[in-house]
Design a protein around this motif. Structure first.
Motif, PDB file in Angstrom:
ATOM      1  N   ILE A  99       0.871  -1.173   0.000  1.00 31.23           N
ATOM      2  CA  ILE A  99       0.000   0.000   0.000  1.00 31.23           C
ATOM      3  C   ILE A  99       0.909   1.225   0.000  1.00 31.23           C
ATOM      4  O   ILE A  99       1.351   1.701   1.057  1.00 31.23           O
ATOM      5  N   ASP A 100       1.213   1.705  -1.210  1.00 31.50           N
ATOM      6  CA  ASP A 100       2.182   2.794  -1.347  1.00 31.50           C
ATOM      7  C   ASP A 100       1.524   4.123  -1.686  1.00 31.50           C
ATOM      8  O   ASP A 100       2.174   5.039  -2.192  1.00 31.50           O
ATOM      9  N   PHE A 101       0.232   4.237  -1.408  1.00 27.80           N
ATOM     10  CA  PHE A 101      -0.445   5.515  -1.593  1.00 27.80           C
ATOM     11  C   PHE A 101      -0.787   6.095  -0.217  1.00 27.80           C
ATOM     12  O   PHE A 101      -0.948   5.362   0.762  1.00 27.80           O
ATOM     13  N   PRO A 102      -0.900   7.408  -0.113  1.00 28.60           N
ATOM     14  CA  PRO A 102      -1.095   8.038   1.200  1.00 28.60           C
ATOM     15  C   PRO A 102      -2.526   7.930   1.717  1.00 28.60           C
ATOM     16  O   PRO A 102      -3.485   7.849   0.947  1.00 28.60           O
ATOM     17  N   LEU A 103      -2.640   7.943   3.046  1.00 30.11           N
ATOM     18  CA  LEU A 103      -3.931   7.991   3.732  1.00 30.11           C
ATOM     19  C   LEU A 103      -3.977   9.259   4.579  1.00 30.11           C
ATOM     20  O   LEU A 103      -3.084   9.515   5.374  1.00 30.11           O
ATOM     21  N   VAL A 104      -5.032  10.040   4.401  1.00 30.17           N
ATOM     22  CA  VAL A 104      -5.211  11.275   5.160  1.00 30.17           C
ATOM     23  C   VAL A 104      -5.691  10.953   6.571  1.00 30.17           C
ATOM     24  O   VAL A 104      -6.635  10.168   6.753  1.00 30.17           O
ATOM     25  N   ALA A 105      -5.060  11.564   7.567  1.00 29.64           N
ATOM     26  CA  ALA A 105      -5.504  11.464   8.958  1.00 29.64           C
ATOM     27  C   ALA A 105      -6.358  12.694   9.265  1.00 29.64           C
ATOM     28  O   ALA A 105      -5.861  13.706   9.781  1.00 29.64           O
ATOM     29  N   ASP A 106      -7.632  12.628   8.946  1.00 33.90           N
ATOM     30  CA  ASP A 106      -8.542  13.769   9.077  1.00 33.90           C
ATOM     31  C   ASP A 106      -9.210  13.728  10.452  1.00 33.90           C
ATOM     32  O   ASP A 106     -10.435  13.595  10.567  1.00 33.90           O
ATOM     33  N   VAL A 107      -8.414  13.845  11.499  1.00 36.98           N
ATOM     34  CA  VAL A 107      -8.925  13.604  12.863  1.00 36.98           C
ATOM     35  C   VAL A 107      -9.993  14.604  13.282  1.00 36.98           C
ATOM     36  O   VAL A 107     -10.847  14.286  14.117  1.00 36.98           O
ATOM     37  N   THR A 108      -9.979  15.804  12.749  1.00 37.07           N
ATOM     38  CA  THR A 108     -11.012  16.796  13.090  1.00 37.07           C
ATOM     39  C   THR A 108     -12.258  16.657  12.219  1.00 37.07           C
ATOM     40  O   THR A 108     -13.294  17.256  12.521  1.00 37.07           O
ATOM     41  N   GLY A 109     -12.157  15.894  11.131  1.00 39.02           N
ATOM     42  CA  GLY A 109     -13.277  15.749  10.204  1.00 39.02           C
ATOM     43  C   GLY A 109     -13.457  16.924   9.283  1.00 39.02           C
ATOM     44  O   GLY A 109     -14.412  16.964   8.494  1.00 39.02           O
ATOM     45  N   GLU A 110     -12.534  17.888   9.304  1.00 42.02           N
ATOM     46  CA  GLU A 110     -12.692  19.100   8.497  1.00 42.02           C
ATOM     47  C   GLU A 110     -12.690  18.799   7.001  1.00 42.02           C
ATOM     48  O   GLU A 110     -13.536  19.306   6.252  1.00 42.02           O
TER      49      GLU A 110
END
Length: 217
Positions: A99-110
């Motif tokens: 899995i060499d594509f990025p994952l966003v950590a959208d912890v605020t849900g913005e």
């Protein structure tokens, strides 16, 4: 309903994709970082869940096809970057994938709110399975939404990107179920004279004045 509960409208086809600056498993990324390529942006409800796992595995399997089409992948959920890293490591270990594509950590849900990924009837704080296809100009070209219980067909997303790129390259439309290499549809005539010309052409490729297939090669 409070302002916090309000969910913006989903970005529409033909509109600029909302800008973002987000922490990801590949560092801080912005929409402008993808301007030289197409982008499939997809949300998933949560790390370490079974349906989401099958989707990440499927996206990993389609990675090279998309890359050959100048299309990048970007996943998103409201989990932390540490959770993403641990999950990716687990998937790669357990399922022999990369899995060499990025994952966003959208912890605020913005970011999820800006893209209309939060639907309160499905979950108050986890995104549904939204998919956006954004072209190399930063324009939304297609989007879809699936509930949490239903995994997406990643092959259909690859087909969709190919169809949109064929439209741009050749000024055509694509029929239902179209796949690369198959005939496409010529734009319908805009004048009566053009309609008469099409009607005279006839044949299997042009059974009626408004319906004509053509090759792109």
């Amino acid at each position: 309903m409070t302002d916090r509960d309000a969910t913006p409208l989903t970005p529409r086809i033909g509109e600029p994709a909302p800008d973002f600056e987000a922490e990801t498993t590949h560092g801080i990324l912005r929409l402008e970082d993808f301007r030289e390529s197409w982008l499939v942006l997809f949300s998933h409800p949560a790390d370490f869940t079974p349906v989401c796992a099958t989707e990440l595995i499927a996206f990993a399997g389609a990675r090279e096809k998309l890359r050959a089409m100048r299309c990048e992948l970007l996943g998103l959920s409201v989990d932390s970057v540490f959770s993403h890293i641990a999950w990716v490591r687990s998937l790669e270990s357990r399922f022999a994938v990369t899995i060499d594509f990025p994952l966003v950590a959208d912890v605020t849900g913005e970011m999820a709110r800006r893209y209309g990924m939060l639907m309160s009837a499905e979950s108050p704080n986890e995104p549904v399975r939204m998919t956006y296809v954004i072209d190399d100009r930063g324009i939304v070209r297609a989007f879809s939404a699936y509930p949490m219980t239903t995994g997406r067909d990643v092959g259909e997303i690859v087909r969709l990107v190919a169809a949109l790129q064929a439209t741009d390259a050749h000024g055509v439309a694509t029929p239902a179920g179209w796949k690369p290499g198959e005939p496409v549809l010529a734009p319908p005539p805009r004048t009566q004279a053009m309609a008469e010309e099409r009607a005279k052409a006839g044949g299997a490729a042009c059974p009626d004045w408004y319906f004509c297939k053509k090759e792109t090669s």
